[in-house]
Design a protein around this motif. Structure first.
Motif: not given
Lengths: 584, 199
Positions: A481-487
């Motif tokens: 994960f990083r900022d902006g990433l999501k499930s």
């Protein structure tokens, strides 16, 4: 001689070839000797059972079960079921002898009319007006017109050109390419379909909608939304609504008809003329129109309004048709169906059923492309963890060593099934080692997948009728994960149990594990018991758009993490996961 | 994924309980278990002009909607077939009321004989269907060819005649012969089975 004649007549009877005189003669022969009645009934029953035996292919049995399950009323649409069952009964009761004779010829010859019969099943919720209109018009459509429609079916080549998540009321979605029957009521409950007309015009309908093909250049829209594109050569194409007739003048326009028959027209390109159709549009009169539906009988009025690009108006028939300007909304017009997995091809196993995937057809960024399986980016299983013993693998009776090598090969019946999951999707990196590992499974692509328009990854799932019709819900998450990433959670597949394109799969075995497996290594080494699956499964498919996980356009992705959504007792059963090649 | 072996009575009862608690999908196993005997029974007893599959589906739907009336632990199969009998009777009554039904569809004597046989047990018809399958397997190649043409390929009599280089009346005779042979074979098997059971 008499018995020879009886033999001849009874065979003719079973073949559906007996004329009126023959029938009278047969009746006399039966009355004259009671033993002939017994013999006739014996042979009739044997004849019927023979018809049943040849129908006993798994696929046909599946279809029977599928249709039966679809007909079961659901609590929230009991009203729908009641309305439509009344329609069915009334229609049956109103059948003319000539229609019943057709039924006889089919049943006498085959004993069944399962194939080709109009299917009916409980649908999803839709506005009562849609249903009522559909029901009334189904009942009230005069026989003359039905026959005319059937006869005209051979002349009007209007086809279902495309379909996305479409569900129809009372029937399964027709396969893409089907010629739509003129004057037949189609009740699109949800999803979208594109209808193609011979001169080049096309109409995209969005559910819920009730529509009919009325000629080779017209469509009646009783309720719902329709986006029309009429290229050069297709000018004059028209949409008839209960209150208006919208005639194309070389345009793209959208028509929306509300439950109260208010019609809104938005013109995106060119121009469209709107005419008034006679009469007010109270519900009863709408039904009456449905019964008296003959285009020529609808009195056309002088042009009410011409709309040009960027204009929109709402037409309300309260006594006299009144037009009111409404704000133009370019988003009302739909240029195409959404990107999705459209279909796939596979080899057929010896015992029947799809086995090895050979190609996938997808729409990406509006472009339809058929991709050979060899051009897809393969995946490898890199992590697996379950917390309960279950069947974790499926495939042949014997799996190769190591078994995990084949889980995502081209076979649609080998896979890593029933993985664990979580109700809540991941919000941070999954742990891929040790006892604290995250339940679920991870895959790595053989080469990076780049986030392009539309789907970037295809996901195939095994499904049967006891499982959710739309597919087993699952979460897909970034490995890092990083900022902006999501499930992202997928709850509805592109090809569901109701899609004609979802193929019946070959038979396979599941491998039941007596204890949980908390690593790929354990999947390879733990003892498992094989069990042949008695039920027929279908291969459902869905495209995963990496943008839904927050990846930037063209960003490269090395792998993904999957978890069942644990929204019900059914677990996702992936049998094929692959990346799509980069778009040129 | 469902990993269910073929349904037995216990599983049927369990599935019915789940259906009663709102799990509609559980009814699938019930449909799968009974579709074959139900369709076989209806196929053998429905007069011409009746859509057997439609009637079978209607019976399942009726059973589903009236499931609260079923007493758990009793005989679901018997209950389902009672519903099917009722559905069939309703349908045949409707057909009888059509003025010229018999003129168009066939001898009322046939229908009466089929009605008379309605009391035969559904299990018997499952056995009969299985017997027919075995009889079919034991049929000589040339006769089996006619069954395949007629019931599988569904080709017209004229085409059958062309394929076997015989006249249409000769083909009709062959079809009569096939049906009669199969009928006799079924009777023999059923008699043997009944005799065996009695010992």
């Amino acid at each position: 001689m008499t018995d020879e004649r009886f033999t001849e007549l009874w065979t003719d009877y079973l073949e559906g070839e007996l004329d009126e005189h023959g029938l009278a003669e047969l009746r006399d022969l039966l009355e004259a000797d009671e033993s002939r009645v017994t013999q006739a009934a014996d042979l009739f029953q044997t004849h019927r059972l023979l018809g049943l035996i040849v129908e006993e292919e798994p696929a046909r049995q599946d279809e029977f079960v599928r249709e039966t399950m679809a007909k079961l009323p659901r609590s929230h649409d009991e009203f729908v079921g009641r309305v439509m069952s009344n329609v069915a009964q009334t229609k049956t009761a109103r059948q003319e002898p000539s229609q019943q004779e057709t039924a006889y010829q089919e049943t006498a010859r085959d004993g069944h009319t399962f194939r080709g019969r109009r299917r009916m099943w409980g649908g999803m919720w839709v506005a009562a007006a849609v249903l009522l209109l559909a029901a009334l018009s189904s009942v009230m459509l005069p026989k003359r017109q039905r026959e005319g429609g059937e006869a005209a079916a051979t002349r009007i080549d209007v086809r279902l050109a495309n379909s996305a998540h479409a569900t129809f009321f009372g029937e399964l979605s027709p396969p893409v390419g089907t010629v739509l029957a003129p004057q037949r009521e189609y009740v699109l409950m949800s999803g979208m379909v594109e209808v193609a007309f011979p001169a080049g015009a096309s109409a995209i309908l969005e559910g819920p909608a009730v529509f009919r093909v009325t000629s080779h250049e017209s469509l009646a829209l009783d309720v719902g939304r329709c986006s029309v594109h009429a290229p050069d050569g297709a000018e004059g194409f028209r949409i008839d609504t209960p209150a208006t007739r919208v005639v194309d003048r070389g345009t793209r326009f959208a028509v929306t008809v509300s439950e109260t028959s208010e019609t809104e027209v938005h013109v995106t390109e060119g121009a469209a003329d709107v005419y008034e159709r006679s009469g007010p549009v109270a519900a009863e009169q709408v039904a009456e129109q449905a019964a008296e539906r003959v285009a020529e009988m609808v009195a056309e009025q002088p042009v009410q309004t011409r709309l040009v690009r960027g204009q929109a108006k709402a037409f309300v028939a309260a006594g006299r048709l009144a037009a009111q300007p409404v704000p133009f909304d370019s988003n009302v017009y739909r240029h195409g169906l959404p990107d999705r997995v459209m279909s796939y091809e596979a080899t057929q196993a010896v015992g029947g059923g799809a086995e090895m995937l050979t190609s996938v057809t997808v729409q990406r960024g509006g472009r339809v492309m058929k991709i050979d399986v060899g051009d897809l980016i393969a995946t490898r299983l890199t992590w697996f963890k379950s917390t309960e013993p279950r069947a974790f693998l499926c495939g042949g009776q014997q799996l190769p060593v190591p078994a995990t090598d084949v889980v995502f090969d081209h076979s649609l019946v080998t896979g890593v099934i029933n993985p664990d999951g979580s109700e809540q999707p991941l919000a941070s990196d999954p742990i891929l080692t040790g006892d604290a590992g995250t339940p679920g499974f991870a895959v790595r692509f053989d080469s990076p997948v780049f986030n392009g328009p539309g789907a970037d990854v295809v996901f195939f799932d095994l499904q049967t009728f006891g499982n959710p019709i739309d597919g087993d819900a699952f979460h897909v998450s970034p490995l890092v994960f990083r900022d902006g990433l999501k499930s992202h959670t997928i709850r509805r597949y592109d090809l569901t149990m109701q899609s004609p394109e979802a193929q019946v799969l070959a038979n396979f075995y599941v491998h039941l594990f007596a204890q949980p497996a908390d690593s790929v290594a354990q999947l390879r080494t733990l003892q498992a018991v094989q069990q042949r699956q008695a039920m027929r499964f279908r291969g459902l498919a869905v495209g995963i758009d990496l943008s839904d996980l927050g990846y930037a356009p063209n960003e490269r992705v090395e792998g993904l993490f999957f978890q069942d959504a644990l929204d019900d007792k059914h677990m996702v059963d992936p049998v094929f996961i692959a990346g799509l090649p980069e778009l040129n | 994924m469902a990993i269910d072996p073929p349904f037995d009575d216990l599983q049927t009862e369990s599935a019915l309980r789940r259906v009663c608690h709102g799990e509609t999908a559980a009814f699938e196993g019930v449909v799968r278990r009974f579709e074959r005997p139900l369709r076989a029974w209806l196929a053998a007893h429905a007069p011409p002009g009746v859509d057997v599959d439609e009637l079978a589906q209607r019976s399942f739907v009726a059973a589903f909607t009236r499931l609260k009336e079923y007493q758990p632990g009793t005989d679901f199969a018997a209950w389902l077939f009672t519903i099917a009998r009722f559905q069939l009777r309703t349908e045949t009554t409707r057909l009888r009321r059509i003025a010229d039904y018999h003129a168009r569809y066939g001898p009322d004597l046939l229908q009466r004989e089929l009605d008379r046989r309605c009391d035969e047990t559904p299990e018997m018809w499952t056995t009969r269907l299985e017997s027919l399958q075995m009889c079919l397997d034991s049929l000589g190649e040339s006769l089996r060819q006619f069954v395949s043409w007629r019931y599988d390929e569904e080709i017209p009599l004229e085409e059958m005649a062309a394929r076997c280089d015989r006249s249409v009346p000769a083909v009709k005779k062959q079809l009569w012969k096939v049906r009669q042979k199969l009928q006799q074979c079924i009777e023999t098997r059923m008699a043997t089975a009944n005799g065996g059971a009695a010992q």
